[in-house]
Design an enzyme around this catalytic site. Structure first.
Site, PDB file in Angstrom:
ATOM      1  CG  ASP A   1     -45.409  80.790 -63.787  1.00 49.21           C
ATOM      2  OD1 ASP A   1     -45.000  81.863 -63.070  1.00 49.21           O
ATOM      3  OD2 ASP A   1     -44.575  79.795 -63.891  1.00 49.21           O
TER       4      ASP A   1
ATOM      5  NE  ARG B   1     -41.242  74.447 -59.718  1.00 42.99           N
ATOM      6  CZ  ARG B   1     -41.734  75.576 -59.696  1.00 42.99           C
ATOM      7  NH1 ARG B   1     -40.866  76.508 -59.273  1.00 42.99           N
ATOM      8  NH2 ARG B   1     -42.816  75.990 -59.957  1.00 42.99           N
TER       9      ARG B   1
ATOM     10  CE1 TYR C   1     -33.179  75.775 -53.324  1.00 42.72           C
ATOM     11  CE2 TYR C   1     -32.159  77.996 -53.995  1.00 42.72           C
ATOM     12  CZ  TYR C   1     -33.069  76.992 -54.039  1.00 42.72           C
ATOM     13  OH  TYR C   1     -34.175  77.201 -55.133  1.00 42.72           O
TER      14      TYR C   1
ATOM     15  CD  GLU D   1     -51.449  68.622 -65.184  1.00 48.57           C
ATOM     16  OE1 GLU D   1     -50.755  68.405 -65.823  1.00 48.57           O
ATOM     17  OE2 GLU D   1     -51.661  69.663 -64.785  1.00 48.57           O
ATOM     18  CD  GLN D   2     -50.813  69.534 -70.480  1.00 48.20           C
ATOM     19  OE1 GLN D   2     -51.293  69.295 -71.789  1.00 48.20           O
ATOM     20  NE2 GLN D   2     -49.792  70.286 -70.476  1.00 48.20           N
TER      21      GLN D   2
END
Length: 391
Positions: free
Chosen positions: A292, A108, A214, A33-34
């Site tokens: 993605d 998230r 929501y 992970e960068q």
């Protein structure tokens, strides 16, 4: 099996889910992970049954439930001018009966934290920015911004819509400007109007615009995501922002209750939605893509995170059952996933036009159709899918 060298590029929800499902299958990997720390930008998302059942299998459902909100009413479509309800679905009664799991909403960052709990801490390398991938005789070589390299038998590109791995694998993949932008904002529950605090997933439809809200974070926040014409702005970035006045102006003249909710929001994020056609392939030799990086989709079916986690689950099955031939395992993974994700990309794309119809005959026909639909049952192909049942 444990000796297979697997590199996962990207420590977002998809990358960590890949590491979690690989660990569950007895396969070790390293996540590169960068960023210097794990974290998710953005705000809320919908966790539908096809995602929730996979979280249950990872053993992290208790942690998830402590942070999520169980949705009682879903697809509550409302008319922009007066808030008239066009259609609503009783998820509290039907969802678990049909699909074995409830539907939830969650921040998230909370989902990322929950998935991370299923990943061995030693598997995560922070501050490791991958800048290139090259196939080699014994696998693939990853190059990093600090000048170091590593070799892996399998490389999984889970590095998002601007994927370095996809660029190395397939070359440039230019996006098409959709003409739409998205606003995202959060409202503290203490400041939100009462109608927005219900355990409901509500969509307001109007000419050229729609807005979704929501509760998330165990009810402490209300998530807002809204869509509008983008004008000349074509920035595709989760970190881009707009002024509060810009956001409010897009919904001038809408129901006063909705404008009250917007007024209570913090500084909104704003970015353009760029369109990408489904890829003809996303694996080559020992290198593949996930989430993605493979199939970015518009958020109108709320399946982006769910499909990344499905990818992770299916990929782990394929590698665990064919660890001696990783390239063949990756081809099987792609074959299992490509048609489904391409279909979701397509239907998500089509939904934008339907949600934004101007008032008139087309809008009236859409509203009448909504009142007679059962989206929970109609989308069984999405919510009833088990990603671990790989052909």
């Amino acid at each position: 099996m444990a000796e297979l060298r697997i590199a996962v590029v990207g420590g977002g929800i998809g990358g960590l889910a890949a590491a979690a499902f690989l660990a569950r299958a007895g396969l070790a990997c390293t996540v590169y992970e960068q960023a210097a720390a794990l974290g998710e930008v953005g705000a809320g998302l919908v966790a539908s049954p096809n995602l929730v059942r996979l979280l249950r299998r990872l053993g992290v459902l208790p942690e998830f439930l402590a942070r999520a909100v169980a949705i009682d009413v879903g697809w509550e479509f409302r008319r922009w001018a007066d808030g008239g309800v066009l259609s609503a679905e009783n998820l509290a009664e039907a969802c678990e009966r049909l699909y074995g799991e409830r539907t939830y909403t969650v921040h998230r960052a909370d989902l990322l934290s929950v998935v991370q709990a299923a990943v061995p801490p030693a598997a995560i390398r922070l501050g490791a920015k991958c800048v290139g991938v090259e196939a080699a005789d014994d696998g693939a070589v990853l190059s990093f911004a600090d000048g170091t390299t590593t070799t892996a038998d399998v490389v999984i590109g889970a590095d998002g819509v601007h994927s370095t791995v996809r660029g190395a694998l397939l070359g440039p993949s230019p996006a098409t400007f959709s003409g739409l932008c998205a606003f995202r904002a959060l409202v503290p529950a203490a400041d939100a109007p009462a109608f927005a605090l219900r355990n409901a997933h509500t969509l307001w439809l109007g000419p050229d615009h729609h807005l979704v809200h929501y509760p998330i974070s165990a009810g402490k926040l209300v998530n807002i995501v809204a869509f509008a014409p983008a004008g000349e702005d074509v920035v595709e970035s989760w970190s881009a922002t707009a002024s509060h006045a810009q956001f409010a102006a897009e919904f001038e003249g809408w129901d006063p209750r909705l404008r009250e909710l917007i007024a209570a929001a913090g500084t909104p994020g704003r970015w353009a939605l760029l369109d990408r056609a489904p890829l003809a392939r996303w694996s080559h030799g020992p290198v593949t893509l996930l989430g993605d990086a493979a199939h970015p989709m518009f958020p109108f079916f709320a399946q982006g995170a769910a499909q990344a986690v499905e990818d992770a689950a299916a990929l782990a099955v394929c590698l665990a059952t064919d660890a001696t031939d990783p390239a063949r395992a990756l081809r099987r993974y792609e074959s299992a996933r490509r048609e489904r994700t391409a279909r979701l990309q397509t239907v998500s794309h089509e939904r934008a036009h339907l949600n934004h119809l101007p008032d008139g005959p087309g809008q009236q026909a859409r509203d009448a159709a909504l009142s007679g639909q059962d989206p929970l049952a109609a989308n069984a192909w999405i919510y009833g899918h088990d990603a671990e049942l790989v052909p």
